[in-house]
Design a protein around this motif. Sequence first.
Motif, PDB file in Angstrom:
ATOM      1  N   GLU A  77       0.571  -1.161  -0.052  1.00 56.75           N
ATOM      2  CA  GLU A  77       0.146  -0.053   0.072  1.00 56.75           C
ATOM      3  C   GLU A  77       0.920   1.292   0.052  1.00 56.75           C
ATOM      4  O   GLU A  77       0.522   2.349  -0.928  1.00 56.75           O
ATOM      5  CB  GLU A  77      -0.980  -0.070   1.269  1.00 56.75           C
ATOM      6  N   ARG A  78       1.889   1.381   0.955  1.00 58.22           N
ATOM      7  CA  ARG A  78       2.753   2.579   0.917  1.00 58.22           C
ATOM      8  C   ARG A  78       3.516   2.536  -0.537  1.00 58.22           C
ATOM      9  O   ARG A  78       3.628   3.824  -0.904  1.00 58.22           O
ATOM     10  CB  ARG A  78       3.579   2.053   2.168  1.00 58.22           C
ATOM     11  N   MET A  79       3.906   1.621  -1.086  1.00 57.84           N
ATOM     12  CA  MET A  79       5.053   1.796  -2.094  1.00 57.84           C
ATOM     13  C   MET A  79       4.355   1.478  -3.355  1.00 57.84           C
ATOM     14  O   MET A  79       4.724   1.772  -4.432  1.00 57.84           O
ATOM     15  CB  MET A  79       5.814   0.732  -1.878  1.00 57.84           C
ATOM     16  N   GLN A  80       2.822   1.087  -3.497  1.00 58.62           N
ATOM     17  CA  GLN A  80       2.071   0.937  -4.422  1.00 58.62           C
ATOM     18  C   GLN A  80       2.676  -0.260  -5.390  1.00 58.62           C
ATOM     19  O   GLN A  80       2.849   0.004  -6.538  1.00 58.62           O
ATOM     20  CB  GLN A  80       1.781   2.283  -5.415  1.00 58.62           C
ATOM     21  N   LEU A  81       3.120  -1.272  -4.715  1.00 61.23           N
ATOM     22  CA  LEU A  81       3.534  -2.452  -5.482  1.00 61.23           C
ATOM     23  C   LEU A  81       2.655  -3.262  -5.952  1.00 61.23           C
ATOM     24  O   LEU A  81       1.496  -3.368  -5.488  1.00 61.23           O
ATOM     25  CB  LEU A  81       4.503  -3.251  -4.527  1.00 61.23           C
ATOM     26  N   THR A  82       3.096  -3.547  -7.288  1.00 55.74           N
ATOM     27  CA  THR A  82       2.071  -4.442  -7.925  1.00 55.74           C
ATOM     28  C   THR A  82       2.480  -6.045  -7.669  1.00 55.74           C
ATOM     29  O   THR A  82       3.399  -6.353  -6.996  1.00 55.74           O
ATOM     30  CB  THR A  82       2.547  -4.396  -9.627  1.00 55.74           C
ATOM     31  N   LYS A  83       1.499  -6.879  -8.070  1.00 56.08           N
ATOM     32  CA  LYS A  83       1.743  -8.200  -8.034  1.00 56.08           C
ATOM     33  C   LYS A  83       3.133  -8.995  -8.561  1.00 56.08           C
ATOM     34  O   LYS A  83       3.834  -9.630  -8.239  1.00 56.08           O
ATOM     35  CB  LYS A  83       0.759  -9.441  -8.388  1.00 56.08           C
ATOM     36  N   ARG A  84       3.417  -8.273  -9.683  1.00 55.38           N
ATOM     37  CA  ARG A  84       4.636  -8.478 -10.548  1.00 55.38           C
ATOM     38  C   ARG A  84       5.868  -7.956  -9.561  1.00 55.38           C
ATOM     39  O   ARG A  84       6.833  -8.691  -9.738  1.00 55.38           O
ATOM     40  CB  ARG A  84       4.577  -7.877 -12.045  1.00 55.38           C
ATOM     41  N   ASP A  85       5.753  -6.849  -9.006  1.00 52.84           N
ATOM     42  CA  ASP A  85       6.917  -6.313  -8.123  1.00 52.84           C
ATOM     43  C   ASP A  85       7.026  -7.481  -6.976  1.00 52.84           C
ATOM     44  O   ASP A  85       8.216  -7.756  -6.672  1.00 52.84           O
ATOM     45  CB  ASP A  85       6.421  -4.922  -7.498  1.00 52.84           C
ATOM     46  N   VAL A 114      13.926  -3.980   2.902  1.00 50.61           N
ATOM     47  CA  VAL A 114      14.435  -3.509   1.783  1.00 50.61           C
ATOM     48  C   VAL A 114      13.938  -2.366   1.238  1.00 50.61           C
ATOM     49  O   VAL A 114      14.400  -1.261   1.116  1.00 50.61           O
ATOM     50  CB  VAL A 114      14.660  -4.585   0.590  1.00 50.61           C
ATOM     51  N   CYS A 115      12.371  -2.319   0.999  1.00 52.24           N
ATOM     52  CA  CYS A 115      11.928  -0.971   0.728  1.00 52.24           C
ATOM     53  C   CYS A 115      11.904   0.115   1.750  1.00 52.24           C
ATOM     54  O   CYS A 115      11.776   1.066   1.380  1.00 52.24           O
ATOM     55  CB  CYS A 115      10.348  -1.440   0.663  1.00 52.24           C
ATOM     56  N   THR A 116      12.103  -0.191   2.986  1.00 53.23           N
ATOM     57  CA  THR A 116      12.292   0.844   3.880  1.00 53.23           C
ATOM     58  C   THR A 116      13.847   1.525   3.590  1.00 53.23           C
ATOM     59  O   THR A 116      13.915   2.842   3.488  1.00 53.23           O
ATOM     60  CB  THR A 116      12.369   0.603   5.508  1.00 53.23           C
TER      61      THR A 116
END
Length: 295
Positions: free
Chosen positions: A17-25, A86-88
């Motif tokens: 939600e925070r990073m707007q990641l897709t399923k592919r991501d 990692v995303c942080t």
Amino acid sequence: MGNAPPVADERIQKTQERMQLTKRDIAGFWKVFRKFDREHEGTITMETFFIDICQEERNLFGDAIFDLIDTEDTACIEFGEFVQGVCTFAMFTVTDVLRFSFFIFDKDKNGYIDKDELDLFVNTLHTGGMGANIMQALKAIDFNGDGKFDFMEFSALHEKFPTVLYPAFRLQQQMCSNIMGAQWWHRKKAFMQNAKEDELRELEKQRRIEEKRAHKTRNQQIRAEMGLGNYYSFAKKNRMKRDYLERMQPLAEVYLDADNQVQIKYPDPIKKMGDEQFEEKDDDEEDGNKGSRAQ
């Protein structure tokens, strides 16, 4: 462990939600994680993460990344912790990395780093030894005579001697390159920055709407109290009365708080000499209104 990512836990859901990641991501993160989950237990060790994936030595600084997200185990991480950690850290700006570094080694959390804390920090980052330029940088640090320096001085140190903190930024670079790729992170940071700017523009728009509404309400109240003719009159007594009422009800300050919520603050009245004439009249009018109601 199969080819498909596991069901998203709370950490992954929040990061998505925070990073707007897709399923592919998410699948891309899973591909890296699964490759190094050699025992197929749904975890990878901290040593594997840093040495094999990031190609950096594990140290106190790196461990602090996962302390930041409150991992369950200090020896290994699950997929959700992998993605969140990692995303942080990968999304940190230069200032974020500096603040994070300062926070870690400010052991007393008093807003200062002393010489011992700095030595620990530098030795942690430069496990392979310090070059002559780093030694020179440390000798050049001015501790202002009290043996301490604050975040602004810490930032200035980085500006003047970037090699001192370079391993912290190298870890971030290696992490990005080996997990999703540097270009992916570059695009993601640009996308997130644009989204943030769009959000701030929308919030500012809402703030201005509320500000306009608050100011309009205040002016309507003053016009109603004076009467429309007196409000727009150029007669001295009317201009003085209008000035008095406007100072008694200053324009509201409409702002965004730390949570980006619109807040309204009403400043204190501004009094001047001579206001007594209007205050006495207001009291007389109020007493008259009470008398009328009593009859």
